[in-house]
Design a protein around this motif. Structure first.
Motif, PDB file in Angstrom:
ATOM      1  N   HIS A   9      -5.541 -10.189   9.321  1.00  0.00           N
ATOM      2  CA  HIS A   9      -5.324  -9.243  10.417  1.00  0.00           C
ATOM      3  C   HIS A   9      -4.104  -8.407  10.019  1.00  0.00           C
ATOM      4  O   HIS A   9      -2.971  -8.734  10.398  1.00  0.00           O
ATOM      5  N   GLY A  10      -4.343  -7.370   9.226  1.00  0.00           N
ATOM      6  CA  GLY A  10      -3.237  -6.568   8.708  1.00  0.00           C
ATOM      7  C   GLY A  10      -2.354  -5.986   9.800  1.00  0.00           C
ATOM      8  O   GLY A  10      -1.126  -5.917   9.668  1.00  0.00           O
ATOM      9  N   GLY A  11      -2.971  -5.612  10.908  1.00  0.00           N
ATOM     10  CA  GLY A  11      -2.240  -4.963  11.998  1.00  0.00           C
ATOM     11  C   GLY A  11      -1.173  -5.846  12.612  1.00  0.00           C
ATOM     12  O   GLY A  11      -0.265  -5.370  13.296  1.00  0.00           O
TER      13      GLY A  11
ATOM     14  N   HIS B 158       1.369   0.545  10.883  1.00  0.00           N
ATOM     15  CA  HIS B 158       2.557  -0.002  10.209  1.00  0.00           C
ATOM     16  C   HIS B 158       2.298  -1.423   9.695  1.00  0.00           C
ATOM     17  O   HIS B 158       2.664  -1.759   8.569  1.00  0.00           O
ATOM     18  N   GLY B 159       1.677  -2.219  10.542  1.00  0.00           N
ATOM     19  CA  GLY B 159       1.356  -3.601  10.125  1.00  0.00           C
ATOM     20  C   GLY B 159       0.436  -3.602   8.914  1.00  0.00           C
ATOM     21  O   GLY B 159       0.626  -4.379   7.967  1.00  0.00           O
ATOM     22  N   CYS B 160      -0.559  -2.713   8.940  1.00  0.00           N
ATOM     23  CA  CYS B 160      -1.509  -2.637   7.817  1.00  0.00           C
ATOM     24  C   CYS B 160      -0.807  -2.203   6.542  1.00  0.00           C
ATOM     25  O   CYS B 160      -1.113  -2.696   5.456  1.00  0.00           O
ATOM     26  N   GLU B 161       0.146  -1.278   6.665  1.00  0.00           N
ATOM     27  CA  GLU B 161       0.878  -0.842   5.468  1.00  0.00           C
ATOM     28  C   GLU B 161       1.630  -2.029   4.850  1.00  0.00           C
ATOM     29  O   GLU B 161       1.574  -2.253   3.640  1.00  0.00           O
ATOM     30  N   LEU B 162       2.308  -2.788   5.707  1.00  0.00           N
ATOM     31  CA  LEU B 162       3.041  -3.957   5.209  1.00  0.00           C
ATOM     32  C   LEU B 162       2.083  -4.951   4.561  1.00  0.00           C
ATOM     33  O   LEU B 162       2.361  -5.512   3.484  1.00  0.00           O
ATOM     34  N   ALA B 163       0.949  -5.165   5.214  1.00  0.00           N
ATOM     35  CA  ALA B 163      -0.017  -6.157   4.717  1.00  0.00           C
ATOM     36  C   ALA B 163      -0.613  -5.725   3.381  1.00  0.00           C
ATOM     37  O   ALA B 163      -0.726  -6.538   2.455  1.00  0.00           O
ATOM     38  N   VAL B 164      -0.982  -4.456   3.267  1.00  0.00           N
ATOM     39  CA  VAL B 164      -1.611  -3.989   2.024  1.00  0.00           C
ATOM     40  C   VAL B 164      -0.611  -4.045   0.868  1.00  0.00           C
ATOM     41  O   VAL B 164      -0.941  -4.497  -0.235  1.00  0.00           O
ATOM     42  N   LEU B 165       0.625  -3.636   1.122  1.00  0.00           N
ATOM     43  CA  LEU B 165       1.646  -3.704   0.071  1.00  0.00           C
ATOM     44  C   LEU B 165       1.839  -5.158  -0.380  1.00  0.00           C
ATOM     45  O   LEU B 165       1.879  -5.460  -1.573  1.00  0.00           O
ATOM     46  N   GLU B 166       1.934  -6.054   0.597  1.00  0.00           N
ATOM     47  CA  GLU B 166       2.141  -7.471   0.253  1.00  0.00           C
ATOM     48  C   GLU B 166       0.945  -8.028  -0.527  1.00  0.00           C
ATOM     49  O   GLU B 166       1.111  -8.727  -1.526  1.00  0.00           O
ATOM     50  N   MET B 167      -0.255  -7.698  -0.061  1.00  0.00           N
ATOM     51  CA  MET B 167      -1.439  -8.269  -0.715  1.00  0.00           C
ATOM     52  C   MET B 167      -1.585  -7.774  -2.145  1.00  0.00           C
ATOM     53  O   MET B 167      -1.860  -8.561  -3.051  1.00  0.00           O
ATOM     54  N   LEU B 168      -1.428  -6.474  -2.370  1.00  0.00           N
ATOM     55  CA  LEU B 168      -1.563  -5.965  -3.742  1.00  0.00           C
ATOM     56  C   LEU B 168      -0.510  -6.583  -4.660  1.00  0.00           C
ATOM     57  O   LEU B 168      -0.806  -6.981  -5.779  1.00  0.00           O
ATOM     58  N   ARG B 169       0.717  -6.661  -4.175  1.00  0.00           N
ATOM     59  CA  ARG B 169       1.777  -7.333  -4.951  1.00  0.00           C
ATOM     60  C   ARG B 169       1.372  -8.746  -5.324  1.00  0.00           C
ATOM     61  O   ARG B 169       1.733  -9.265  -6.372  1.00  0.00           O
TER      62      ARG B 169
ATOM     63  N   GLU C  52      -8.207   2.967   5.964  1.00  0.00           N
ATOM     64  CA  GLU C  52      -7.507   4.210   5.640  1.00  0.00           C
ATOM     65  C   GLU C  52      -6.223   3.911   4.850  1.00  0.00           C
ATOM     66  O   GLU C  52      -5.939   4.538   3.825  1.00  0.00           O
ATOM     67  N   VAL C  53      -5.459   2.938   5.346  1.00  0.00           N
ATOM     68  CA  VAL C  53      -4.218   2.556   4.669  1.00  0.00           C
ATOM     69  C   VAL C  53      -4.528   1.969   3.286  1.00  0.00           C
ATOM     70  O   VAL C  53      -3.909   2.320   2.279  1.00  0.00           O
TER      71      VAL C  53
END
Ligand code: ZN
Length: 431
Positions: A67-69, A103-114, A133-134
């Motif tokens: 739940h990225g959000g 914002h939550g999705c941005e944090l989640a996507v950055l963390e997951m790709l890392r 979209e993010v």
């Protein structure tokens, strides 16, 4: 554009778990054109060559449930079982705006790709297309949608059906042809949706040719509620309503009896196993060996940063194996190949995406990660697979490629400025 990767130890993640010690991978556009021993690489002129310096290459990790959000709320509640936890987080999650979600999705996507995750199935309540979209902007693959619920069963927040369906249809129009984006029609759970809504959701998903995603059989209280209301267990309830087939992805499936297992196996539905979330919320331990023995595809999921609190599939692999062994006193359960399969190809299969992702094979998408793994005795198939399950982590992820494009390398994202995104989010909530 073609690109060739050489000087790498590849764990292909294919059905036989083939490893190629001194490998080469030729990538054409977004797909793998050739993979094999470097000495056998067909001659050809490549636009770009990448020397992997002896590192390990494996398929990008697949996160089958998150739940990225909710990425803004890490650590809001670390005490209590599922019911206590749901009560604490309700005021936070029921007031989330679309901007909070983004914002939550941005944090989640950055963390997951890392962390080496190249594909995730995301669930939200509003904004079915925000995660996709993010994710596509930063360079990640996603299966996205919103989980609908019945307002009379879930009082917090505004109703989200048929809004979720409208959002999904709009997302399909906008991004249906984007190879990084797929969508589903979702239901929250058998206890938060009426039978009528569940049937309506399944009909809408079939009309659009999309999968259905739902939480199911997560904890004991849910079994009791559904049993009381409908006279049967959650899996039987979903089966009778026609929701179980090869296009269904069920998150959790912790509380299953033999009848539930048989129904799941017959239906072809996929399961997202979230061992850390289930343990943290005192929900229990899913019968993973029994599911997989019956051929049910089981992928790994992190769930949200509220119940985990990190988005790290390496941890899920290790935890999935350790929990089964500790609870059964059987040290033979979940071999390394099983944990790796769940983190890659089987997770892709549970999401209905294994035709394209989950393993490194000619013709499949070039979604891969390069890891800085070393072994004092040298790399062998056994040592690499053991390290990937028990010793590796995000700290070893050097390079992440999605659809043939490098999106993260040596600590930096290539498409976006991570510092700018984090600074913007920080300013928004602290000003
Ligand atoms: Zn969930």
């Amino acid at each position: 554009m073609t690109r060739v990767l050489t000087n790498c130890f590849v764990y292909t993640g294919d059905a036989t778990h083939r490893c190629i010690p001194d490998a080469a991978i030729r990538i054409d556009g977004g797909h793998i054109r050739w993979i094999g021993p470097r000495g056998a690489l067909p001659t050809g002129v490549d636009d770009e060559a990448m020397d992997c310096q002896g590192r390990v290459v494996m398929p990008g990790l697949v996160n089958t449930h998150t739940h990225g959000g909710l990425g803004l709320h890490r650590g809001v509640c670390d005490v209590g079982d599922f019911q206590a936890w749901a009560k604490v987080l309700s005021p936070h999650t029921s007031t989330l705006t679309i901007q909070d979600n983004r914002h939550g999705c941005e944090l989640a996507v950055l963390e997951m790709l890392r962390n080496g995750i190249t594909t995730a199935c995301d669930c939200t309540r509003y904004g079915a297309d925000v995660f996709s979209e993010v994710a596509r902007t930063i360079g990640m693959r996603s299966l996205s949608g919103a989980l609908a619920n019945s307002p009379n069963l879930r009082s917090a927040g505004r109703p989200n059906w048929p809004l979720a369906l409208e959002e999904t249809k709009r997302a399909l129009e906008r991004r249906g042809s984007d190879p990084l984006c797929r969508f589903y029609v979702g239901a929250h759970s058998p206890y938060n949706c009426t039978p009528e809504l569940l049937v309506e959701i399944k009909r809408a998903a079939d009309d659009l040719g999309l999968p259905v995603v739902i939480h199911a059989a997560e904890n004991r209280a849910e079994i009791e509620i559904v049993q009381q209301r409908h006279g049967c267990r959650p899996i039987a309830h979903l089966d009778r309503l026609g929701l179980l087939d090869s296009r269904a992805l069920l998150a959790h499936c912790v509380w299953l009896d033999d009848d539930d297992l048989a129904r799941l196996a017959r239906s072809g539905a996929g399961v997202s196993h979230n061992p850390i979330s289930n343990a943290k919320l005192a929900a229990g331990i899913a019968p993973v060996p029994a599911m997989r023995r019956l051929g049910i595809p089981v992928g790994l999921g992190t769930d949200s940063t509220l119940s985990n609190n990190s988005l790290n599939i390496f941890q899920e692999m290790k935890f999935a194996a350790l929990m089964q062994r500790a609870s059964s006193l059987d040290g033979s359960l979940i071999e390394n190949r099983d944990a790796l399969a769940m983190a890659t190809l089987e997770g892709a299969r549970a999401m209905g995406w294994d035709d394209e992702i989950g393993s490194l094979e000619a013709g499949k998408a070039a979604d891969l990660i390069v890891l800085d793994l070393d072994h004092p005795l040298g790399l062998t198939a056994e040592r690499v697979m053991s390290d990937l399950v028990y010793a590796a982590g995000p700290q070893h992820v050097r390079h992440v490629m999605v659809a043939g494009e490098t999106v993260f390398a040596d600590g930096r994202f290539t498409r976006v400025d991570e510092g700018e995104i984090l600074g913007r989010i920080r300013r928004h909530y602290r000003s």
